[in-house]
Design an enzyme around this catalytic site. Sequence first.
Site, short mmCIF file in Angstrom:
data_model
loop_
_atom_site.label_atom_id
_atom_site.label_comp_id
_atom_site.label_asym_id
_atom_site.label_seq_id
_atom_site.Cartn_x
_atom_site.Cartn_y
_atom_site.Cartn_z
N GLY A 17 0.84 -1.19 0.00
CA GLY A 17 0.00 0.00 0.00
C GLY A 17 0.88 1.25 0.00
N GLY A 18 2.08 1.10 -0.57
CA GLY A 18 3.06 2.19 -0.55
C GLY A 18 2.67 3.40 -1.37
CB THR A 19 0.76 4.01 -4.39
OG1 THR A 19 -0.26 2.99 -4.30
CG2 THR A 19 1.95 3.45 -5.14
CG ASP A 21 -4.59 9.37 2.74
OD1 ASP A 21 -4.32 10.48 2.28
OD2 ASP A 21 -4.96 9.18 3.92
CB SER A 23 2.18 5.03 2.02
OG SER A 23 1.83 3.72 2.37
NE ARG A 51 -4.63 -3.00 -6.68
CZ ARG A 51 -5.91 -2.69 -6.56
NH1 ARG A 51 -6.84 -3.58 -6.86
NH2 ARG A 51 -6.28 -1.50 -6.15
CE LYS A 182 -2.41 11.43 19.12
NZ LYS A 182 -2.19 12.53 18.19
CG HIS A 240 -7.57 6.31 18.87
ND1 HIS A 240 -6.56 5.50 18.45
CD2 HIS A 240 -8.11 6.84 17.75
CE1 HIS A 240 -6.48 5.53 17.13
NE2 HIS A 240 -7.41 6.35 16.68
#
Length: 484
Positions: A17-19, A21, A23, A51, A182, A240
Site C-alpha cells: 500500500g506504498g502508494t 494515502d 503511506s 498494484r 504520541k 484510542h
Amino acid sequence: MVSRVIPVDPFDLTIFGGTGDLSRRKILPGLYRRFRAGQIPEGSRIIGAARSEMDHDGYRDMVRAALDEFIGTDALDPDVVAEFVSLIHYVAIDATGEKGWSELKELIRSDHISAFYFSVAPSLFGALAERLQSNGIADKTSRIVVEKPFGRDLASAQALNATLAAYFDETQIYRIDHYLGKETVQNLMALRFANVLFEPLWNSQYVDHIQITVAEIVGVGGRGGYYDKSGAMRDMVQNHLMQLLCLIAMEPPSRFEPDAVRDEKLKVIRALDPVPAEDIVRGQYAGAEDVASYLDDVEDPESLTESFIAMKVNVSNWRWAGTPFYLRTGKRMKARSSEIAVVFKDAPHSIFGSRSGHHRNILTIRLQPNEGMTLTTTIKEPGPGGMRLIDVPLDMTFADALGQHEDLATDAYERLVMDVIRGNQTLFMRGDEVEAAWAWTDPIINGWKERGDRPCSYEPGSTGPEEAQIMMHREDRRWRGIQE
Ligand code: NAP
C-alpha cells in the site's frame, strides 16, 4: 535542548500500500524525518509495493511529491531528500496475485531486519501473510505491522488474529494504535510510574472521577462512506480512548517491558463493567449555513451511526470501584482538543467554611494541542478582606519547559515504525487486548441496533448534544470545557 538519536540496525521495510494515502501522508514523511535525524543507517531499504505499474524512479518521484506535500518544500533539505530517495525501491505486487514476489525477495537481504507494513485494507492481510511465507520472503525474525481497523467486532477481530497467527508468531505482529506513539501518551506512564507524588492518590479514595475527551473540529468529510459503517464507538472509543483509559487505570507493571505493560492493560479492559443505555449519549452533528450535516456528509438520510459519543464507564476493581471514567469524543466540535482530566475529591473537611467556595484539585494532561500538564491548585486570593480562596493552575507546557525540543514534534508514526525495527512491542496492541476491547464494545453496539436507538442532534462547533450535559448533571458533575 538537543535530542539524542540512537540509530537502529540496517533494515529492509516493505510498505504494502506504498502508494496509498497513509503511506504518503504519514509513513514516508515519518521515515524521511527519522533519516534526517540520523536514525536510519546507510544501506537500509524502503520498498513500496502496490498494484500500480511503476519503476523505482517513478516511485521515487511519487515519494518526493509526498514529502513536498506533507512536510512542505521549504522544510526539506534537497541533499537529504536525494540521499533518502536513494533508499527507496518499488515492486508492483497484487496482494492476491503471484506476480512480483520473487522481485521483492531479491530486494530483501537476509542480514537485515525485515519488516512488512500492511498499509492496505484488512481484507488483504491474510493474502499478504500467506504469500510472504509461501514465497520464502519472511522468516522467524520478520515483523509485520498492521493498521487499524483491527476488526469491526469480536468475531472479525478473532478471525483476523487467527489468520495472522497461521503465518506469524504474536511476537512478530505489531498492531498499530497511533495514539500510543504520541509523546504525551507515553508521558502518562512516566508521570504515573516515575513520580512518587501521584501514585498514593491515584485511586477511588482520592479521585472523584476522570474525564477523557478527544474532540475534533472536522466532520467526516470525504471519509463519509467508510465512517458511516464505523461510528465514533468503533473508530475512536474501542481503540484510542480505551488505550488512554488503560494507561490511566492500570496497575504499575513490574517492568517497562512489552508483555508486562500489556498484561496490566488487559486486566483493565477485562475489569470494565457493561455500560447501561442510560450511561451513553450518542450524537450526530446537524448542519449550519456553510456546514453540511452528518447525514448530508454520509449521504444516508436514515443513518443511525454516531459522530459523537459520551459515556460513563466503571472499572470494577479495588483501585477504581466507585470512581467513574467519563469518555467523550466527537466530530464537528468546538475545538480540536484531546485531554485527560483527573478530578480529585474535595478535602475531607473545609476549615475555611462554606463561604470559601467549592474547590478541587484537577490534574489535566493535554495530549493536543500544547502538550503539557496543569494541576489546578487552591490558594488564598491575594489582598485584605479575609480568607477567600481561588484556583490557580500550576501549568507546564512541555514546549516551554523543554525548549524547542525536536522530539516533541516527532509524529507518532515515525516513533512506532522505529519501535518495529527495534523489535519493541510495548506500544503495540496484543491480540488478546484487541479481542477483550471488542468483547466489551460488542454488546453496547448490538444494544443500539436491537433497540433502534437514534443519536441526538448537536450543533456543529458545539460541545456535543445537550443530553451529554444532562447525563453529567444527573451525577452532580460537569464536563470540562473544550478549549484550543
Ligand atoms: P488507500 O489510500 O486506499 O491506499 C490503499 C493502498 O493499497 C494503495 O497503495 C493501493 O495501491 C494498495 N492496494 C489496494 N489493493 C491492493 C492489492 N490487491 N494488492 C496490493 N496493493 C493494493 O488507503 P489508506 O488510506 O492508505 O489506508 C491503508 C490502510 O491504513 C487501511 O487499512 C486503512 O484503514 C488504514 N488507515 C489509514 C489511515 C489514513 O489516515 N489514511 C489512518 C488509519 C488507518 P494500488 O491501487 O496501486 O494497488
